[in-house]
Structure formats: C-alpha cells, structure tokens
Design an enzyme around this catalytic site. Sequence first.
Site, PDB file in Angstrom:
ATOM      1  N   LYS A  15      38.331  40.538  39.131  1.00  0.00           N
ATOM      2  CA  LYS A  15      38.897  40.054  40.391  1.00  0.00           C
ATOM      3  C   LYS A  15      40.394  40.355  40.391  1.00  0.00           C
ATOM      4  O   LYS A  15      40.965  40.810  39.402  1.00  0.00           O
ATOM      5  CB  LYS A  15      38.713  38.533  40.538  1.00  0.00           C
ATOM      6  CG  LYS A  15      37.313  38.006  40.303  1.00  0.00           C
ATOM      7  CD  LYS A  15      36.369  38.289  41.433  1.00  0.00           C
ATOM      8  CE  LYS A  15      34.997  37.671  41.162  1.00  0.00           C
ATOM      9  NZ  LYS A  15      33.990  38.055  42.170  1.00  0.00           N
ATOM     10  N   SER A  51      32.164  42.487  45.091  1.00  0.00           N
ATOM     11  CA  SER A  51      33.221  41.507  45.342  1.00  0.00           C
ATOM     12  C   SER A  51      34.621  42.115  45.368  1.00  0.00           C
ATOM     13  O   SER A  51      35.558  41.480  45.846  1.00  0.00           O
ATOM     14  CB  SER A  51      33.174  40.389  44.297  1.00  0.00           C
ATOM     15  OG  SER A  51      33.585  40.857  43.030  1.00  0.00           O
TER      16      SER A  51
END
Length: 288
Positions: A107, A39
């Site tokens: 993230k 991700s």
Amino acid sequence: MKKAFNKFLDFSNSWTGTVVIVLLVIFFIAQAFVIPSGSMKNSLLIGDHLFVKKFSYGIPTPRIPWIELKVLPDFRGNGHLINGDGPKRGDIVVFRYPHDEKIHYVKRNFATGGDEVIFTEKALFLHPKEGEEFIKENYPKESLITIAGKLFVKEPYKFPGIYYDEKVNLFEQALYYLNAGKFAMQPVIVNELDKIKDLPFNAFYFKVPDDEYFMVGDNRDHSNDSRFWGSVAYKDIVGKPWFVYFSWDNEYKIRWNRIGKSIESIQNDPIYAQNAMKEGHDDGTKIE
C-alpha cells in the site's frame, strides 16, 4: 587472495553455495513479490512481479520465504536486525498484514506516527504532526483546509495512479463494518465538510500511534487497508518496491512496457496510469 577467490567461486557454483547465496540475497537485499489484488491500481497492477528492497527501512529479521519461519530471534523486539528510518509519507511499502504476519500487503503510506487522518466520501485529509508552518511550506495552498482549528491537506499525494471509483460508495460500505466492529476509524462530525444524507456523522477520524504507519491503497474504493484494520507497526515493515521484473494481465498477455521499470518511474509517469485505466477498475476486489 586468488586462492580464496577460487574457493569462493567453487562454493558458489555448488548447490549448497547457490542456496546460501540466494537466501542471503532474500534475507538482506531483495525479495520477489507478486501483486495479488487491484488495491494499488493504477500504480501497481495485478500480475506485476517486482523485487522489494529489504534494506530500505533497516534490515528485517530474516525469514525463510513461503513458510515465513524466522531464522534468527527478534533481538530488538521490533522485527528488525538493524533499525532504519521508517517509511516516509507517500512511499509505497510492502509490509506484513498486522493480523496475520504470513500475509504480505503493498500500500501507500498515507500518514506516520502522530499524524491525523480524516476520511469522507471520495476524499482523504492529512494533518502532519509537524504543524501549521510545516504544512504551509510543503503543500500547495489550494489543497489546504482548516478543520476544527487545524490545518489539513486534502489528498496530499498527487500520483497519477491514485483513483476513486465513482460507481462505488466506500463510505456507505464502511458503515456496515463500523457496526460490525471491523472499522478502525472513529465516526465524527466535521462542520467544514458537507453532511451525508441523514447520518449523524459525515467523516471518520484516526490519529496514528507513534512509530506506526497508516497504509492506504491507491485504488481508494477497492482497498482493504488501514481504514479498516488500523495502522502498521514498524516491526511489520518489510521493504520498498524496487522495480518490475515481469508483468502480465489477467489474460496472460505480457505488459512489455512495465518490465524493467523502477517503481518510481511507473508511479510518476501518467502514461502508466493511462494504460492501466484501459484494463478497467471493477476487478471484484473485496473489502474483508
């Protein structure tokens, strides 16, 4: 003083001393973390082993690694022994998944409390809460767009590792999750953006609650992030990635050029993103 130092040295050389010192380091200074998914390609890669600075945003309430058992009560009720400034916009952050605190995610912090976010096909827009003058002073003119009378920034972060996969249409996938009640953003019509087929809307909107953070993966079309499950509270913030101490790819080949490098240097140097692109992007990352 010398006698006390010798006692400490003897203690640190014992098994008990070693365990205590290691736990103190993990609790308050740094903790190892392994990138488990794609991700954050092309910034952080599957197989990157890194240390996370635990003191970047205050001191989280200590927990025993692996079992995630708290060793002290949450005195402040916000997951931290000592409060600090929260993540800044654009920071890469390690945090606990809001729906399961035993799972750690990494993230990029796209927006902070009070900010507004718009997501459409192959683009994200940010309206910082500080307002129009702040936006004009801090973001390039060519990235600005007025939406519904407010100034937004299109793709405010210019790190070379941020990537959209032209083979994937995450916006269409988001429709399925929206219909299943598993998408955090609200569908909206944005007149300033292109229409999307026959849909009654062409974008998704989210306003970040105070003291929370909107986290998005750099691999924008292969990331299970705040677009799906919402923003992250300060209590779930763990720390900031520090440097890579080991890295290997899915064939167990060591990436020597990443070892010992700080996250700041990796995310700002285009050569790392270029090397990451050679490893491919369609890694089967699931949106759950």
